[in-house]
Design an enzyme around this catalytic site. Structure first.
Site, PDB file in Angstrom:
ATOM      1  N   ALA A  48       0.818  -1.213   0.000  1.00  0.00           N
ATOM      2  CA  ALA A  48       0.000   0.000   0.000  1.00  0.00           C
ATOM      3  C   ALA A  48       0.847   1.256   0.000  1.00  0.00           C
ATOM      4  O   ALA A  48       0.587   2.208   0.732  1.00  0.00           O
ATOM      5  CB  ALA A  48      -0.932  -0.008   1.209  1.00  0.00           C
ATOM      6  N   GLY A  49       1.897   1.241  -0.833  1.00  0.00           N
ATOM      7  CA  GLY A  49       2.689   2.449  -1.020  1.00  0.00           C
ATOM      8  C   GLY A  49       1.957   3.431  -1.904  1.00  0.00           C
ATOM      9  O   GLY A  49       0.718   3.493  -1.909  1.00  0.00           O
ATOM     10  N   MET A  56       1.478   3.691  -5.271  1.00  0.00           N
ATOM     11  CA  MET A  56       0.570   3.136  -6.280  1.00  0.00           C
ATOM     12  C   MET A  56      -0.532   2.299  -5.643  1.00  0.00           C
ATOM     13  O   MET A  56      -1.694   2.361  -6.058  1.00  0.00           O
ATOM     14  CB  MET A  56       1.354   2.303  -7.287  1.00  0.00           C
ATOM     15  CG  MET A  56       2.160   3.145  -8.262  1.00  0.00           C
ATOM     16  SD  MET A  56       1.113   4.158  -9.340  1.00  0.00           S
ATOM     17  CE  MET A  56       0.316   2.881 -10.302  1.00  0.00           C
ATOM     18  N   GLY A  57      -0.181   1.498  -4.645  1.00  0.00           N
ATOM     19  CA  GLY A  57      -1.202   0.706  -3.976  1.00  0.00           C
ATOM     20  C   GLY A  57      -2.255   1.580  -3.323  1.00  0.00           C
ATOM     21  O   GLY A  57      -3.451   1.259  -3.338  1.00  0.00           O
ATOM     22  N   LYS A  73       6.652  -1.565 -21.020  1.00  0.00           N
ATOM     23  CA  LYS A  73       6.694  -0.808 -19.762  1.00  0.00           C
ATOM     24  C   LYS A  73       8.076  -0.921 -19.128  1.00  0.00           C
ATOM     25  O   LYS A  73       8.606   0.065 -18.591  1.00  0.00           O
ATOM     26  CB  LYS A  73       5.622  -1.334 -18.807  1.00  0.00           C
ATOM     27  CG  LYS A  73       5.673  -0.762 -17.384  1.00  0.00           C
ATOM     28  CD  LYS A  73       5.275   0.695 -17.345  1.00  0.00           C
ATOM     29  CE  LYS A  73       5.290   1.255 -15.912  1.00  0.00           C
ATOM     30  NZ  LYS A  73       4.330   0.589 -15.018  1.00  0.00           N
ATOM     31  N   SER A 125       9.446   5.971  -9.052  1.00  0.00           N
ATOM     32  CA  SER A 125       9.384   5.281  -7.759  1.00  0.00           C
ATOM     33  C   SER A 125      10.770   4.886  -7.256  1.00  0.00           C
ATOM     34  O   SER A 125      11.007   4.849  -6.041  1.00  0.00           O
ATOM     35  CB  SER A 125       8.497   4.034  -7.871  1.00  0.00           C
ATOM     36  OG  SER A 125       9.001   3.145  -8.852  1.00  0.00           O
ATOM     37  N   GLU A 180      14.478  -1.682  -7.042  1.00  0.00           N
ATOM     38  CA  GLU A 180      14.109  -2.833  -7.863  1.00  0.00           C
ATOM     39  C   GLU A 180      14.981  -2.969  -9.106  1.00  0.00           C
ATOM     40  O   GLU A 180      14.598  -3.637 -10.064  1.00  0.00           O
ATOM     41  CB  GLU A 180      12.648  -2.710  -8.303  1.00  0.00           C
ATOM     42  CG  GLU A 180      11.656  -2.732  -7.174  1.00  0.00           C
ATOM     43  CD  GLU A 180      10.230  -2.572  -7.683  1.00  0.00           C
ATOM     44  OE1 GLU A 180       9.415  -3.465  -7.411  1.00  0.00           O
ATOM     45  OE2 GLU A 180       9.938  -1.567  -8.359  1.00  0.00           O
TER      46      GLU A 180
END
Length: 313
Positions: A8-9, A11-12, A188, A261, A274
């Site tokens: 739930a960062g 984007m979440g 993407k 991000s 990432e």
């Protein structure tokens, strides 16, 4: 629909907020306790295209979520790639035989982990062009428009994918069914691979990078490496389309003022990135297919060097 937002960062939180406002039963699951405490105390606060909104959405620490009574119809994955397996272990008690899992993580190959937790036919892969910024615990900035492409992995499961498309569209998330999602995911990944690491190293937003003299040449070299690896796997990518999409992201009137991000993770929050699941994947596959990937290799090494210098965790 009963939906878990796993991760739930920024984007979440966007997806959770929009799906909640469309009358779905949404819970957020995350590992950042300060963020969890802020939402539990004050609600999820968002600057939503200039409007200040607050939504009361249940949120749980992933280490405690197994104690709640919730049976998910849909899980949307927004963890960092290196956190995926641990998150799925944490929420496994909330999954059942019919739970669908939509993976919207950056990077490539996540289905190999997801299939250990739900049947292969229940897995959906997708990518999204929505953006979101985390402004602090419990507060996000949501601006601009976006879209989602998604596809079922299991043969004959198109109806499942289209049901999820409908739920997302009812929330205004502009979802589309794709018949070739791997091509979309690689496209993407090209965008992320050409922008995220560079903006992180240079300490700039997308528009500022795009205005530089060297941006076009650097981007084209990185895209060429992604396309070479895609070609080796018989995944079709149109170079002109990819370059056009990257250049469109430089526009300050769309998402150009956005900090990727990866920049938010490393520079703002001192977290590991990432990079191994974006440019690093191209490096690993380059070795597998004996394809040279000097730009992705150097970019991956520079990001890891920056992580070490900053003591990121």
């Amino acid at each position: 629909m009963k939906i878990i937002i796993a991760g739930a960062g920024a984007m979440g939180s966007r997806f959770g907020l929009m799906l909640h406002r469309a009358d779905n039963e949404v819970i957020l699951v995350d590992g950042w306790q300060e963020h969890i405490d802020a939402i539990n105390k004050n609600g999820l606060k968002a600057n939503f295209n200039g409007e200040e909104v607050v939504e009361r959405i249940p949120i749980y620490n992933q280490n405690e979520v197994s104690t709640i009574d919730f049976s998910a119809d849909l899980v949307i994955l927004f963890t960092k790639a290196m956190q995926l397996d641990n998150m799925l272990q944490s929420i496994s008690s909330l999954l059942h035989e019919e739970t669908k899992v939509l993976c919207l993580l950056n990077g490539i190959g996540h289905e190999d982990i997801i299939k250990n937790y739900v049947p292969y036919n229940n897995i959906l892969l997708g990518n999204t062009m929505w953006t979101s910024d985390m402004e602090g615990p419990g507060k996000v900035k949501l601006f601009g428009d976006g879209s989602i492409d998604l596809q079922n992995l299991g043969a004959g499961q198109e109806n499942v994918a289209n049901e999820v498309v409908e739920v997302l569209n009812q929330a205004g998330l502009n979802a589309n069914y794709s018949s070739n999602i791997l091509s979309s995911i690689y496209k993407k990944a090209c965008v992320n691979g050409a922008v995220n690491g560079l903006c992180t190293l240079l300490g700039c937003n997308i528009a500022d990078f795009g205005k530089t003299t060297y941006a076009d040449a650097i981007v084209e070299q990185i895209v060429d490496e992604f396309i070479a690896i895609a070609d080796a796997q018989e995944i079709s990518l149109n170079k002109d389309e990819v370059l056009a999409q990257i250049k469109s992201s430089f526009n300050p009137e769309t998402i150009g003022l956005h900090y990727p991000s990866m920049h938010q993770d490393l520079i703002v929050n001192n977290r590991l990135t990432e990079i191994d699941y974006i440019n690093g994947v191209i490096v690993r596959k380059g070795k597998q297919y004996q394809i040279s990937t000097p730009y992705c290799t150097f970019l991956t090494e520079l990001i890891h060097t920056k992580e070490e210098i900053l003591g990121a965790k």
